[in-house]
Design a protein around this motif. Structure first.
Motif, PDB file in Angstrom:
ATOM      1  N   MET A   1       1.201  -1.216   0.042  1.00 57.04           N
ATOM      2  CA  MET A   1      -0.262  -0.118   0.007  1.00 57.04           C
ATOM      3  C   MET A   1       0.598   1.058  -0.088  1.00 57.04           C
ATOM      4  O   MET A   1       2.000   1.412   0.684  1.00 57.04           O
ATOM      5  N   GLY A   2       0.629   1.873  -0.744  1.00 54.40           N
ATOM      6  CA  GLY A   2       1.205   3.152  -1.142  1.00 54.40           C
ATOM      7  C   GLY A   2       0.930   4.772   0.267  1.00 54.40           C
ATOM      8  O   GLY A   2      -0.031   4.300   0.721  1.00 54.40           O
ATOM      9  N   LYS A   3       1.499   5.350   0.200  1.00 53.99           N
ATOM     10  CA  LYS A   3       1.537   6.144   0.916  1.00 53.99           C
ATOM     11  C   LYS A   3       0.321   7.001   0.715  1.00 53.99           C
ATOM     12  O   LYS A   3      -0.134   7.515   1.831  1.00 53.99           O
ATOM     13  N   TYR A   4       0.186   7.090  -0.879  1.00 50.54           N
ATOM     14  CA  TYR A   4      -1.416   8.338  -0.633  1.00 50.54           C
ATOM     15  C   TYR A   4      -2.191   6.913  -1.204  1.00 50.54           C
ATOM     16  O   TYR A   4      -3.899   7.905  -1.575  1.00 50.54           O
ATOM     17  N   SER A   5      -2.128   6.031  -0.908  1.00 51.39           N
ATOM     18  CA  SER A   5      -3.828   5.324  -1.563  1.00 51.39           C
ATOM     19  C   SER A   5      -4.971   5.488  -0.225  1.00 51.39           C
ATOM     20  O   SER A   5      -6.159   5.369  -0.836  1.00 51.39           O
ATOM     21  N   GLY A   6      -4.558   5.748   0.550  1.00 55.41           N
ATOM     22  CA  GLY A   6      -5.309   6.234   1.267  1.00 55.41           C
ATOM     23  C   GLY A   6      -6.146   8.174   1.403  1.00 55.41           C
ATOM     24  O   GLY A   6      -7.210   8.356   2.056  1.00 55.41           O
ATOM     25  N   LEU A   7      -4.952   8.692   0.351  1.00 52.34           N
ATOM     26  CA  LEU A   7      -6.283   9.398  -0.054  1.00 52.34           C
ATOM     27  C   LEU A   7      -7.198   9.579  -0.642  1.00 52.34           C
ATOM     28  O   LEU A   7      -7.583   9.030  -1.510  1.00 52.34           O
ATOM     29  N   PRO A   8      -7.942  10.881  -0.806  1.00 49.12           N
ATOM     30  CA  PRO A   8      -9.363  10.586  -1.344  1.00 49.12           C
ATOM     31  C   PRO A   8      -8.761  11.697  -3.074  1.00 49.12           C
ATOM     32  O   PRO A   8      -8.031  11.768  -3.008  1.00 49.12           O
ATOM     33  N   ASP A   9      -9.974  11.108  -3.546  1.00 46.80           N
ATOM     34  CA  ASP A   9      -9.506  12.121  -4.770  1.00 46.80           C
ATOM     35  C   ASP A   9      -9.314  13.332  -5.428  1.00 46.80           C
ATOM     36  O   ASP A   9      -8.168  13.800  -5.928  1.00 46.80           O
ATOM     37  N   LEU A  10     -10.281  14.195  -4.243  1.00 45.86           N
ATOM     38  CA  LEU A  10      -9.862  14.862  -4.622  1.00 45.86           C
ATOM     39  C   LEU A  10      -8.396  15.203  -3.636  1.00 45.86           C
ATOM     40  O   LEU A  10      -7.653  16.698  -4.562  1.00 45.86           O
ATOM     41  N   ALA A  11      -7.782  14.994  -2.824  1.00 47.45           N
ATOM     42  CA  ALA A  11      -6.343  15.098  -2.793  1.00 47.45           C
ATOM     43  C   ALA A  11      -5.464  15.036  -3.304  1.00 47.45           C
ATOM     44  O   ALA A  11      -4.452  15.623  -3.477  1.00 47.45           O
ATOM     45  N   LEU A  12      -5.253  13.710  -3.852  1.00 47.89           N
ATOM     46  CA  LEU A  12      -4.647  12.947  -5.211  1.00 47.89           C
ATOM     47  C   LEU A  12      -4.237  14.427  -6.618  1.00 47.89           C
ATOM     48  O   LEU A  12      -3.769  14.717  -6.752  1.00 47.89           O
ATOM     49  N   LEU A  13      -5.875  14.642  -6.546  1.00 45.04           N
ATOM     50  CA  LEU A  13      -5.442  15.842  -7.579  1.00 45.04           C
ATOM     51  C   LEU A  13      -5.598  17.626  -7.142  1.00 45.04           C
ATOM     52  O   LEU A  13      -4.606  18.134  -7.809  1.00 45.04           O
ATOM     53  N   ASN A  14      -5.644  17.273  -5.966  1.00 48.92           N
ATOM     54  CA  ASN A  14      -4.563  18.954  -5.441  1.00 48.92           C
ATOM     55  C   ASN A  14      -3.152  18.509  -5.454  1.00 48.92           C
ATOM     56  O   ASN A  14      -2.794  19.168  -5.704  1.00 48.92           O
ATOM     57  N   LYS A  15      -3.360  17.635  -4.903  1.00 53.30           N
ATOM     58  CA  LYS A  15      -1.325  16.989  -5.160  1.00 53.30           C
ATOM     59  C   LYS A  15      -0.291  17.164  -6.021  1.00 53.30           C
ATOM     60  O   LYS A  15       0.374  17.325  -6.813  1.00 53.30           O
ATOM     61  N   ILE A  16      -1.647  16.408  -7.536  1.00 52.69           N
ATOM     62  CA  ILE A  16      -1.154  16.662  -8.616  1.00 52.69           C
ATOM     63  C   ILE A  16      -0.922  18.004  -9.234  1.00 52.69           C
ATOM     64  O   ILE A  16      -0.248  17.912  -9.754  1.00 52.69           O
ATOM     65  N   SER A  17      -2.163  18.601  -8.753  1.00 53.98           N
ATOM     66  CA  SER A  17      -1.771  20.212  -9.470  1.00 53.98           C
ATOM     67  C   SER A  17      -0.348  20.643  -8.746  1.00 53.98           C
ATOM     68  O   SER A  17      -0.309  21.686  -9.690  1.00 53.98           O
ATOM     69  N   GLU A  18      -0.022  20.392  -7.872  1.00 50.29           N
ATOM     70  CA  GLU A  18       1.455  21.166  -7.253  1.00 50.29           C
ATOM     71  C   GLU A  18       2.273  20.617  -7.482  1.00 50.29           C
ATOM     72  O   GLU A  18       3.577  20.030  -7.342  1.00 50.29           O
ATOM     73  N   GLN A  19       2.499  19.443  -8.739  1.00 46.10           N
ATOM     74  CA  GLN A  19       3.081  17.948  -9.723  1.00 46.10           C
ATOM     75  C   GLN A  19       3.474  17.379  -9.013  1.00 46.10           C
ATOM     76  O   GLN A  19       4.964  17.213  -8.381  1.00 46.10           O
ATOM     77  N   ASP A  20       2.952  16.457  -7.529  1.00 50.36           N
ATOM     78  CA  ASP A  20       3.435  15.105  -6.932  1.00 50.36           C
ATOM     79  C   ASP A  20       3.282  14.002  -8.067  1.00 50.36           C
ATOM     80  O   ASP A  20       2.268  13.414  -8.123  1.00 50.36           O
ATOM     81  N   ALA A  21       4.752  13.987  -8.641  1.00 51.87           N
ATOM     82  CA  ALA A  21       4.313  13.035  -9.110  1.00 51.87           C
ATOM     83  C   ALA A  21       4.025  11.761  -8.566  1.00 51.87           C
ATOM     84  O   ALA A  21       3.018  10.478  -9.365  1.00 51.87           O
ATOM     85  N   ARG A  22       3.658  10.863  -7.271  1.00 57.71           N
ATOM     86  CA  ARG A  22       3.282  10.066  -6.514  1.00 57.71           C
ATOM     87  C   ARG A  22       1.890   9.937  -6.439  1.00 57.71           C
ATOM     88  O   ARG A  22       1.175   9.583  -6.605  1.00 57.71           O
ATOM     89  N   ALA A  23       1.106  11.279  -6.282  1.00 58.67           N
ATOM     90  CA  ALA A  23       0.284  11.278  -6.652  1.00 58.67           C
ATOM     91  C   ALA A  23      -0.539  10.929  -7.525  1.00 58.67           C
ATOM     92  O   ALA A  23      -1.661  10.232  -7.742  1.00 58.67           O
ATOM     93  N   LEU A  24      -0.369  11.395  -8.871  1.00 58.52           N
ATOM     94  CA  LEU A  24      -0.220  10.687 -10.203  1.00 58.52           C
ATOM     95  C   LEU A  24      -0.623   9.231 -10.187  1.00 58.52           C
ATOM     96  O   LEU A  24      -1.443   8.381 -11.272  1.00 58.52           O
ATOM     97  N   GLU A  25       0.310   9.149  -9.742  1.00 56.54           N
ATOM     98  CA  GLU A  25       1.245   7.011 -10.083  1.00 56.54           C
ATOM     99  C   GLU A  25      -0.491   6.241  -9.273  1.00 56.54           C
ATOM    100  O   GLU A  25      -0.677   5.332  -9.115  1.00 56.54           O
ATOM    101  N   GLU A  26      -0.661   7.101  -8.051  1.00 60.28           N
ATOM    102  CA  GLU A  26      -1.377   6.480  -6.822  1.00 60.28           C
ATOM    103  C   GLU A  26      -3.135   6.597  -7.478  1.00 60.28           C
ATOM    104  O   GLU A  26      -4.118   6.167  -7.988  1.00 60.28           O
ATOM    105  N   LEU A  27      -3.036   8.062  -8.574  1.00 61.99           N
ATOM    106  CA  LEU A  27      -4.624   8.276  -9.337  1.00 61.99           C
ATOM    107  C   LEU A  27      -4.650   7.242 -10.527  1.00 61.99           C
ATOM    108  O   LEU A  27      -6.146   6.439 -10.806  1.00 61.99           O
ATOM    109  N   TYR A  28      -3.239   7.018 -10.408  1.00 55.30           N
ATOM    110  CA  TYR A  28      -2.983   5.773 -12.465  1.00 55.30           C
ATOM    111  C   TYR A  28      -3.552   4.974 -11.611  1.00 55.30           C
ATOM    112  O   TYR A  28      -4.187   3.631 -11.908  1.00 55.30           O
ATOM    113  N   ASP A  29      -3.002   4.112 -10.512  1.00 58.31           N
ATOM    114  CA  ASP A  29      -3.447   2.617 -10.341  1.00 58.31           C
ATOM    115  C   ASP A  29      -5.413   2.760  -9.553  1.00 58.31           C
ATOM    116  O   ASP A  29      -5.574   1.492 -10.123  1.00 58.31           O
TER     117      ASP A  29
END
Lengths: 192, 326
Positions: A1-29
């Protein structure tokens, strides 16, 4: 389980907008299976479907900041984006060259990035997946004609005019069928 | 009626079935804050996006994730490049914003400073002063890389040519050595063949009392001849025969030695093409001076006790040179 696996979609997209590649990876998964299945339904060529899937995540990476975080429906934004990108592809293969718009950033912003309603309800991946049985039932309860017009517009990207020509129905009738199909689907879903 | 039209437009927009012009028109309407029933479009957008969940879900190939990662890296590199280019472009307008008078003032100050520095060169903490000489040095410095590149290229070309010539010479030498090797191998093969052919003869000369008898045809017109090497100490001899007439079935050649009117049979010979020397053994020991003659006859059968057939060749010991006369 990744660090971001528990994050809701909204938090992930927020992190992606800040260029967080791990958030994009979680969104991809999380999203790649449904997006790939959707794209492959629209574009049957697996190789092209894969290319479009990559493109979709590249768009998410570049344009996540265009998502209004106040609206909250990440699922709808991501799925609609993927659908628009795949439909654009098949429309381009169907059209003659002189009618094609140049695919550039401006075009992408206007025709591919979804414009969601200001008042849209929040919908994320997990919620959507929980609705699956209800959705299957709601679709089943539509008439064949309603199912068909929805299929032609959503999966095949035909416009009202094109459906009218295809089904040899007046355009007004097609508009009515599309509207009734969506309304019925919504009511079936809410009622079930 | 207008409400119905809006409703239809909302559904068509949500399902993605508006044609290009109507899509543009309706989207612009929404972007301008055009009135639509509250929440209606959002609900329909959510419902439409749920349609794919009933699809049979298929996992994309694992390599797609890597391709996404590569694509993201490419995008980031492009963004960085674009940012650098923008930063460079931003510097130019800053200079352009300065008034013409200000630019002239700065240029005049620089000129005065340059002249002052050229008159009184002095070291500063910021680095060497800018003088005419330093300008020349800078010009020379700017040409140095080009000279270095040209020199490097010349060296590379010369080195390449040198190695090509060296390679060509070496290849020629290799061919020459190979030819020599083939020659040596041929010579070795010939030598081996000679040794194999004459091994018996070579070994025979280990005996100290070897005597040679040339056998000549009785009828001088015939081309046959022979040579007999004989060692009485060892009781062995070697016989070479050339151009002997063919034999009938059962016929043999017989070598005889005649001493004091007694004829001794030495060997029965059946000529063979592959035999150069026929080995003779059990030669009776007799003083060479008592031996009158060697003779080869053609016999109708082997092991005849005395010559019965035609005599073909004969020979005697060569007389040794008279030492007294010498």
């Amino acid at each position: 389980m990744g660090k971001y696996s528990g994050l809701p979609d909204l938090a992930l997209l927020n992190k992606i907008s800040e260029q967080d590649a791990r958030a994009l990876e979680e969104l991809y998964d999380r999203y790649s299976p449904i997006l790939y299945s959707l794209i492959n339904k629209i574009v049957p060529d697996k190789r092209i479907a894969e290319i479009i899937l990559v493109e979709v995540f590249a768009i998410i990476w570049k344009k996540a900041n265009q998502f209004d975080l106040g609206k909250g429906s990440v699922y709808t934004w991501v799925v609609t984006l993927a659908r628009n990108r795949a439909i654009d592809n098949i429309k381009r293969t169907r059209s003659s060259n002189e009618l094609l718009d140049v695919y550039d950033d401006e075009y992408e912003d206007f025709f591919i990035i979804p414009l969601l309603d200001e008042q849209i309800d929040s919908l994320d991946f997990n919620t959507a997946m929980n609705i699956k049985p209800k959705m299957a039932e709601a679709l089943d309860n539509l008439t064949d004609a309603q199912k068909y017009v929805l299929h032609l517009s959503y999966y095949e990207g035909y416009s009202l005019d094109e459906i009218s020509n295809k089904l040899k129905l007046p355009i007004e009738a097609v508009r009515e069928k599309i509207m009734s199909a969506v309304h019925n689907l919504k009511e079936n879903l809410l009622g079930s | 009626m207008a409400d119905k039209a809006i409703d239809q437009m909302i559904s068509a927009f949500a399902t993605g079935s508006l044609d290009r012009d109507n899509f543009i028109q309706f989207k612009k309407y929404l972007l301008r804050g055009g009135e639509i029933p509250r929440g209606e479009l959002g609900e329909q957008q959510n419902v439409m996006s749920l349609i794919p969940i009933i699809l049979e879900i298929e996992q994309p190939d694992e390599k797609i994730k890597e391709q996404v990662a590569k694509k993201i890296i490419e995008i980031q590199e492009k963004i960085k490049t674009r940012e650098l280019a923008n930063a460079e472009q931003e510097r130019v307008p800053l200079i352009e914003k300065l008034s013409g008078e200000r630019i002239l003032q700065i240029a005049e100050l620089k000129k005065q400073k340059s002249l002052h520095d050229s008159e009184i060169p002095r070291p500063t903490a910021a680095g060497p002063p800018v003088t005419r000489e330093s300008v020349k040095v800078k010009t020379v410095h700017s040409t140095i890389p080009w000279i270095l590149i040209i020199v490097t290229l010349i060296i590379l070309i010369i080195t390449t040519l040198y190695f090509m010539k060296l390679n060509s010479d070496l290849e020629e030498q290799i061919v020459e050595i190979r030819n020599q090797l083939v020659g040596f191998q041929s010579e070795i093969a010939n030598t081996n063949e000679f040794i194999n052919d004459h091994l018996g003869l070579i070994e025979f000369f280990n005996y100290k009392d070897v005597k040679i008898v040339n056998l000549i045809p009785i009828n001088a017109a015939e081309g046959s001849w022979g040579r007999l090497l004989i060692s009485f100490e060892s009781g062995e001899g070697l016989l070479q025969l050339k151009n002997m007439p063919g034999l009938e079935s059962g016929e043999v050649y017989q070598l005889w030695m005649v001493s004091k009117d007694v004829t001794y049979p030495l060997s029965t010979i059946l000529p063979r093409v592959d035999v150069k020397y026929y080995k003779i053994s059990n030669i009776p020991y007799l003083p060479a001076k008592d031996i009158n003659l060697f003779r080869i006859t053609k016999e109708s059968r082997a092991d005849v006790p005395s010559p019965e057939g035609t005599a073909y060749l004969y020979g005697i010991f060569l007389k040794e040179p008279d030492k007294k006369r010498k």
